[in-house]
Scaffold this motif. Structure first.
Motif, PDB file in Angstrom:
ATOM      1  N   ASN A  92      55.269 -56.699 -35.266  1.00 22.89           N
ATOM      2  CA  ASN A  92      55.516 -57.495 -36.792  1.00 22.89           C
ATOM      3  C   ASN A  92      53.429 -57.420 -36.539  1.00 22.89           C
ATOM      4  O   ASN A  92      53.018 -57.516 -35.757  1.00 22.89           O
ATOM      5  N   VAL A  93      52.660 -56.344 -37.980  1.00 22.99           N
ATOM      6  CA  VAL A  93      51.901 -56.162 -37.566  1.00 22.99           C
ATOM      7  C   VAL A  93      51.299 -57.235 -39.078  1.00 22.99           C
ATOM      8  O   VAL A  93      52.053 -56.914 -39.868  1.00 22.99           O
ATOM      9  N   GLU A  94      50.664 -58.772 -39.253  1.00 23.79           N
ATOM     10  CA  GLU A  94      50.416 -58.976 -40.195  1.00 23.79           C
ATOM     11  C   GLU A  94      48.988 -59.147 -40.278  1.00 23.79           C
ATOM     12  O   GLU A  94      48.449 -59.741 -39.324  1.00 23.79           O
ATOM     13  N   LEU A  95      48.773 -60.201 -41.843  1.00 22.77           N
ATOM     14  CA  LEU A  95      47.766 -60.033 -42.302  1.00 22.77           C
ATOM     15  C   LEU A  95      47.866 -61.047 -43.012  1.00 22.77           C
ATOM     16  O   LEU A  95      47.809 -60.661 -44.458  1.00 22.77           O
TER      17      LEU A  95
ATOM     18  N   VAL B 117      49.606 -59.274 -33.926  1.00 24.33           N
ATOM     19  CA  VAL B 117      49.831 -58.128 -33.577  1.00 24.33           C
ATOM     20  C   VAL B 117      50.895 -58.608 -32.905  1.00 24.33           C
ATOM     21  O   VAL B 117      50.984 -59.089 -31.476  1.00 24.33           O
ATOM     22  N   GLN B 118      52.757 -58.682 -32.743  1.00 29.57           N
ATOM     23  CA  GLN B 118      53.616 -59.253 -32.333  1.00 29.57           C
ATOM     24  C   GLN B 118      54.656 -58.542 -32.034  1.00 29.57           C
ATOM     25  O   GLN B 118      55.067 -57.825 -32.705  1.00 29.57           O
ATOM     26  N   GLY B 119      54.955 -58.608 -30.993  1.00 30.92           N
ATOM     27  CA  GLY B 119      56.506 -58.486 -30.623  1.00 30.92           C
ATOM     28  C   GLY B 119      57.757 -59.764 -31.472  1.00 30.92           C
ATOM     29  O   GLY B 119      57.238 -60.482 -31.625  1.00 30.92           O
ATOM     30  N   SER B 120      58.682 -58.925 -31.151  1.00 29.87           N
ATOM     31  CA  SER B 120      59.924 -59.527 -31.733  1.00 29.87           C
ATOM     32  C   SER B 120      60.032 -60.376 -30.229  1.00 29.87           C
ATOM     33  O   SER B 120      60.464 -59.993 -29.107  1.00 29.87           O
ATOM     34  N   GLY B 121      61.080 -61.317 -30.784  1.00 32.00           N
ATOM     35  CA  GLY B 121      61.620 -62.403 -29.613  1.00 32.00           C
ATOM     36  C   GLY B 121      60.626 -63.562 -29.096  1.00 32.00           C
ATOM     37  O   GLY B 121      61.612 -63.935 -28.131  1.00 32.00           O
ATOM     38  N   GLY B 122      59.699 -63.773 -29.205  1.00 27.14           N
ATOM     39  CA  GLY B 122      58.690 -64.756 -28.995  1.00 27.14           C
ATOM     40  C   GLY B 122      59.270 -65.867 -29.086  1.00 27.14           C
ATOM     41  O   GLY B 122      59.663 -66.493 -30.522  1.00 27.14           O
ATOM     42  N   ILE B 123      58.573 -66.530 -28.489  1.00 29.36           N
ATOM     43  CA  ILE B 123      58.854 -68.114 -29.410  1.00 29.36           C
ATOM     44  C   ILE B 123      58.145 -68.786 -30.879  1.00 29.36           C
ATOM     45  O   ILE B 123      56.824 -68.149 -29.573  1.00 29.36           O
TER      46      ILE B 123
ATOM     47  N   LEU C  71      48.703 -59.899 -46.771  1.00 31.20           N
ATOM     48  CA  LEU C  71      48.047 -59.029 -47.512  1.00 31.20           C
ATOM     49  C   LEU C  71      49.418 -57.932 -47.027  1.00 31.20           C
ATOM     50  O   LEU C  71      50.007 -58.160 -45.904  1.00 31.20           O
ATOM     51  N   LYS C  72      49.623 -56.773 -47.684  1.00 31.28           N
ATOM     52  CA  LYS C  72      50.186 -55.579 -47.907  1.00 31.28           C
ATOM     53  C   LYS C  72      50.215 -54.374 -46.278  1.00 31.28           C
ATOM     54  O   LYS C  72      48.207 -54.015 -46.527  1.00 31.28           O
ATOM     55  N   THR C  73      50.541 -54.794 -45.771  1.00 32.36           N
ATOM     56  CA  THR C  73      50.539 -53.550 -44.206  1.00 32.36           C
ATOM     57  C   THR C  73      51.217 -52.027 -45.144  1.00 32.36           C
ATOM     58  O   THR C  73      51.511 -51.999 -45.228  1.00 32.36           O
ATOM     59  N   GLU C  74      49.703 -51.571 -44.306  1.00 31.00           N
ATOM     60  CA  GLU C  74      49.741 -50.061 -45.606  1.00 31.00           C
ATOM     61  C   GLU C  74      49.728 -48.936 -44.168  1.00 31.00           C
ATOM     62  O   GLU C  74      50.592 -47.478 -44.101  1.00 31.00           O
ATOM     63  N   VAL C  75      48.811 -49.228 -43.324  1.00 33.02           N
ATOM     64  CA  VAL C  75      49.274 -48.286 -42.002  1.00 33.02           C
ATOM     65  C   VAL C  75      48.786 -48.464 -40.649  1.00 33.02           C
ATOM     66  O   VAL C  75      47.401 -49.704 -40.647  1.00 33.02           O
ATOM     67  N   VAL C  76      49.531 -48.705 -40.163  1.00 29.60           N
ATOM     68  CA  VAL C  76      49.213 -49.747 -39.060  1.00 29.60           C
ATOM     69  C   VAL C  76      49.004 -47.770 -37.473  1.00 29.60           C
ATOM     70  O   VAL C  76      49.810 -46.946 -37.639  1.00 29.60           O
TER      71      VAL C  76
ATOM     72  N   LYS D 289      49.813 -44.681 -25.979  1.00 29.85           N
ATOM     73  CA  LYS D 289      49.712 -45.373 -24.748  1.00 29.85           C
ATOM     74  C   LYS D 289      49.794 -47.222 -25.229  1.00 29.85           C
ATOM     75  O   LYS D 289      50.456 -47.716 -24.621  1.00 29.85           O
ATOM     76  N   ILE D 290      49.302 -47.209 -26.371  1.00 29.90           N
ATOM     77  CA  ILE D 290      49.246 -49.356 -26.706  1.00 29.90           C
ATOM     78  C   ILE D 290      50.471 -49.592 -26.276  1.00 29.90           C
ATOM     79  O   ILE D 290      50.600 -50.464 -25.844  1.00 29.90           O
ATOM     80  N   ARG D 291      50.502 -48.950 -27.451  1.00 35.67           N
ATOM     81  CA  ARG D 291      52.157 -49.429 -28.352  1.00 35.67           C
ATOM     82  C   ARG D 291      53.079 -49.767 -27.039  1.00 35.67           C
ATOM     83  O   ARG D 291      54.135 -50.430 -27.559  1.00 35.67           O
ATOM     84  N   ASN D 292      54.023 -48.530 -26.222  1.00 35.76           N
ATOM     85  CA  ASN D 292      54.665 -48.557 -25.388  1.00 35.76           C
ATOM     86  C   ASN D 292      53.844 -49.770 -24.216  1.00 35.76           C
ATOM     87  O   ASN D 292      54.801 -50.421 -23.632  1.00 35.76           O
ATOM     88  N   SER D 293      53.013 -50.005 -24.403  1.00 36.06           N
ATOM     89  CA  SER D 293      52.535 -51.540 -22.999  1.00 36.06           C
ATOM     90  C   SER D 293      52.614 -52.471 -24.056  1.00 36.06           C
ATOM     91  O   SER D 293      52.968 -53.825 -23.203  1.00 36.06           O
ATOM     92  N   MET D 294      53.369 -52.472 -26.011  1.00 36.92           N
ATOM     93  CA  MET D 294      53.912 -53.885 -25.980  1.00 36.92           C
ATOM     94  C   MET D 294      55.537 -54.009 -26.005  1.00 36.92           C
ATOM     95  O   MET D 294      55.454 -55.144 -26.954  1.00 36.92           O
ATOM     96  N   LYS D 295      55.987 -53.697 -25.136  1.00 35.17           N
ATOM     97  CA  LYS D 295      57.408 -52.880 -25.524  1.00 35.17           C
ATOM     98  C   LYS D 295      57.659 -54.305 -24.683  1.00 35.17           C
ATOM     99  O   LYS D 295      57.249 -55.051 -23.375  1.00 35.17           O
TER     100      LYS D 295
END
Length: 114
Positions: free
Chosen positions: A2-5, A62-68, A98-103, A108-114
């Motif tokens: 989840n990416v948000e502002l 920028v947050q992964g799912s399932g966190g407290i 704000l609406k996320t339009e492009v992430v 390589k970075i995305r994979n380390s966020m899993k």
């Protein structure tokens, strides 16, 4: 992921207290970073703006799912953070996501966020 502002309005007369809040977070960054792991928060950044006489804080994350949720944390730093929040953030103002339009995060970075 989840990416948000989100924009939050600061209560009138709380600008100096916000200064203290942000200084507190910066001074206790080691503890702050520990709590982010439990939240699966990969990136969290706070921006500040003065617009038409009103002060706003923006949270970019920028947050992964399932966190407290921070509200469920027992860590002292989160409790203090929420005290500042309750004192400084104007709950009568509906936060603006704000609406996320492009992430743009390299794979390589995305994979380390899993």
């Amino acid at each position: 992921m989840n990416v948000e502002l989100t924009r939050f309005r600061v209560k009138q007369g709380k600008s100096e207290r916000v200064d203290e809040w942000l200084q507190f977070l910066n001074e206790h960054m080691d503890d702050v970073l520990v709590t982010l792991e439990g939240e699966k928060m990969y990136v969290e950044t706070i921006f500040r703006e003065l617009l038409n006489g009103e002060e706003y804080l923006y949270w970019y994350s920028v947050q992964g799912s399932g966190g407290i949720e921070v509200e469920n944390s027992q860590h002292w730093i989160d409790k203090k953070h929420l005290e500042f929040w309750e004192e400084c953030i104007d709950e009568t103002f509906k936060p603006i996501d704000l609406k996320t339009e492009v992430v743009m995060i390299p794979e390589k970075i995305r994979n380390s966020m899993k």
